[in-house]
Motif scaffolding. Structure first.
Motif, short mmCIF file in Angstrom:
data_model
loop_
_atom_site.label_atom_id
_atom_site.label_comp_id
_atom_site.label_asym_id
_atom_site.label_seq_id
_atom_site.Cartn_x
_atom_site.Cartn_y
_atom_site.Cartn_z
N VAL A 1 -49.87 -26.83 80.85
CA VAL A 1 -50.50 -25.75 81.59
C VAL A 1 -51.89 -25.54 81.01
CG1 VAL A 1 -49.64 -23.87 80.13
CG2 VAL A 1 -50.13 -23.43 82.50
N ILE A 2 -52.80 -25.17 81.87
CA ILE A 2 -54.16 -24.83 81.43
C ILE A 2 -54.49 -23.44 81.96
CG2 ILE A 2 -55.30 -25.90 83.41
CD1 ILE A 2 -57.56 -26.71 81.46
N MET A 3 -55.09 -22.63 81.10
CA MET A 3 -55.58 -21.32 81.50
C MET A 3 -57.08 -21.32 81.27
SD MET A 3 -52.64 -18.97 79.84
CE MET A 3 -51.91 -20.16 78.75
N VAL A 4 -57.82 -20.86 82.28
CA VAL A 4 -59.28 -20.86 82.20
C VAL A 4 -59.78 -19.45 82.49
CG1 VAL A 4 -61.41 -21.90 83.06
CG2 VAL A 4 -59.29 -23.23 83.06
N GLU A 5 -60.61 -18.94 81.58
CA GLU A 5 -61.21 -17.62 81.76
C GLU A 5 -62.42 -17.79 82.69
OE1 GLU A 5 -63.83 -14.34 81.05
OE2 GLU A 5 -64.24 -16.28 80.16
N ASP A 6 -62.50 -16.96 83.71
CA ASP A 6 -63.52 -17.10 84.76
C ASP A 6 -64.95 -17.04 84.27
OD1 ASP A 6 -62.14 -17.60 87.09
OD2 ASP A 6 -61.94 -15.51 87.65
N THR B 1 -66.55 -17.38 81.14
CA THR B 1 -67.11 -18.33 80.18
C THR B 1 -66.58 -19.75 80.35
OG1 THR B 1 -65.37 -17.91 78.57
CG2 THR B 1 -67.34 -16.53 78.45
N ASN B 2 -65.54 -19.90 81.15
CA ASN B 2 -64.87 -21.20 81.32
C ASN B 2 -64.15 -21.62 80.03
OD1 ASN B 2 -64.06 -23.32 82.93
ND2 ASN B 2 -65.96 -24.46 82.73
N PHE B 3 -63.77 -20.65 79.22
CA PHE B 3 -62.99 -20.93 78.00
C PHE B 3 -61.58 -21.35 78.42
CE2 PHE B 3 -60.12 -19.68 74.55
CZ PHE B 3 -60.70 -20.37 73.50
N LYS B 4 -61.06 -22.40 77.78
CA LYS B 4 -59.78 -22.97 78.19
C LYS B 4 -58.73 -22.87 77.08
CE LYS B 4 -62.52 -26.28 80.77
NZ LYS B 4 -63.78 -25.76 80.25
N ILE B 5 -57.51 -22.64 77.50
CA ILE B 5 -56.35 -22.69 76.61
C ILE B 5 -55.36 -23.64 77.27
CG2 ILE B 5 -54.41 -21.39 75.64
CD1 ILE B 5 -56.20 -18.87 75.80
N ILE B 6 -54.89 -24.64 76.50
CA ILE B 6 -53.86 -25.52 77.04
C ILE B 6 -52.60 -25.39 76.21
CG2 ILE B 6 -55.48 -27.20 78.01
CD1 ILE B 6 -54.72 -29.08 75.68
N GLN B 7 -51.50 -25.65 76.86
CA GLN B 7 -50.21 -25.61 76.19
C GLN B 7 -49.30 -26.63 76.85
OE1 GLN B 7 -49.74 -23.60 73.49
NE2 GLN B 7 -47.83 -24.69 73.21
N TRP B 8 -48.44 -27.24 76.06
CA TRP B 8 -47.52 -28.26 76.57
C TRP B 8 -46.10 -27.71 76.57
CZ3 TRP B 8 -50.14 -32.32 78.32
CH2 TRP B 8 -51.40 -32.55 77.79
N TYR B 9 -45.36 -28.01 77.63
CA TYR B 9 -43.97 -27.60 77.74
C TYR B 9 -43.12 -28.78 78.17
CZ TYR B 9 -46.15 -23.02 77.67
OH TYR B 9 -46.89 -21.93 77.30
#
Length: 194
Positions: A1-6, A8-16
Motif C-alpha cells: 500500500v502507498i499513502m501520499v500526502e496531497d 508535499t507528495n510525501f509517501k509512506i509505503i507498507q507491505w502486507y
C-alpha cells in the motif's frame, strides 16, 4: 500500500501479506501519525474490499480515527494520480537500485522491498516548495529531517559492500574479525552515524 500526502507528495509505503491485512495496518499508521501530532482528516481511495474494511475498522471503538472517506471509481487512476505516480516512480527507482547493485534476478525477489523502501526514504529528502517554504518532503510532513539523514556523509549507496565487525573480547586470535555484508537500506529509529 502507498499513502501520499496531497500538499508535499510525501509517501509512506507498507507491505502486507494479504490485502485483508491492509485495514488494521493502515489504522496503525494513522494512529502513529496522530501520536506525532500529524492529524489525518481525509482519506481518498477506491472502493475495493480491503479499503471498505479499513473504513469500517477505523470507525470502531478500538480505533475511532475520525476520518472522512472519499471514494474514487475503481480502475480510474486519473482520480488517484498521486498514488499511481508514486507506485510507478518508486518501483522504477527501486528496480534501478537493484540493477545498479548487480543483484542477480533470483535475489531481487528477496530484496525488492528493501530497495523500494530505500527509494521511498530517499524520496522524502527531495526539496519541495510549499507556500514559499523550501524544505524536504520529510521536513514539511514531520517537521524535521529524519535522524538518519542529519549527516549526509553517513548515507550509503544501496548494494554497497561492507564489513561488519564481529570481534569481541572473547574471540579467538585467528578468528574472523568481520563479516561481509551488503547495504540494503536505512535502519529506522537509528541516528545518522549507525
Amino acid at each position: 500500500v502507498i499513502m501520499v500526502e496531497d500538499c508535499t507528495n510525501f509517501k509512506i509505503i507498507q507491505w502486507y501479506a494479504k490485502k485483508s491485512d491492509l485495514a488494521e495496518g493502515t489504522c496503525v499508521i494513522i494512529r502513529d501519525l496522530k501520536l506525532k501530532n500529524i492529524i489525518v482528516k481525509i482519506v481518498r481511495m477506491d472502493n475495493a474490499g480491503e479499503n471498505l474494511l479499513f473504513e469500517k475498522l477505523s470507525k470502531t471503538s478500538q480505533w475511532n480515527l475520525n476520518l472522512t472517506f472519499e471514494y474514487n471509481a475503481r480502475s480510474t487512476p486519473q482520480h488517484n494520480h498521486l498514488a499511481e505516480l508514486g507506485f510507478a516512480a518508486l518501483s522504477n527507482k527501486g528496480r534501478a537500485m537493484l540493477i545498479a547493485a548487480n543483484i542477480p534476478m533470483k535475489y531481487r525477489y528477496h530484496l525488492f522491498r528493501e530497495a523500494f523502501k530505500s527509494a521511498t526514504d530517499l524520496d522524502g529528502l527531495v526539496v519541495v516548495d510549499v507556500k514559499g517554504s523550501k524544505k524536504t518532503r520529510h521536513e514539511h510532513f514531520y517537521g524535521s529531517i529524519p535522524p538518519w539523514a542529519k549527516q549526509l556523509k553517513h548515507l550509503k549507496v544501496f548494494g554497497e559492500a561492507g564489513t561488519v565487525k564481529i570481534k569481541t573480547k572473547t574471540s579467538r586470535k585467528l578468528a574472523d574479525r568481520g563479516v561481509q555484508y551488503m547495504y540494503v537500506g536505512i535502519a529506522e529509529n537509528h541516528s545518522s552515524d549507525t
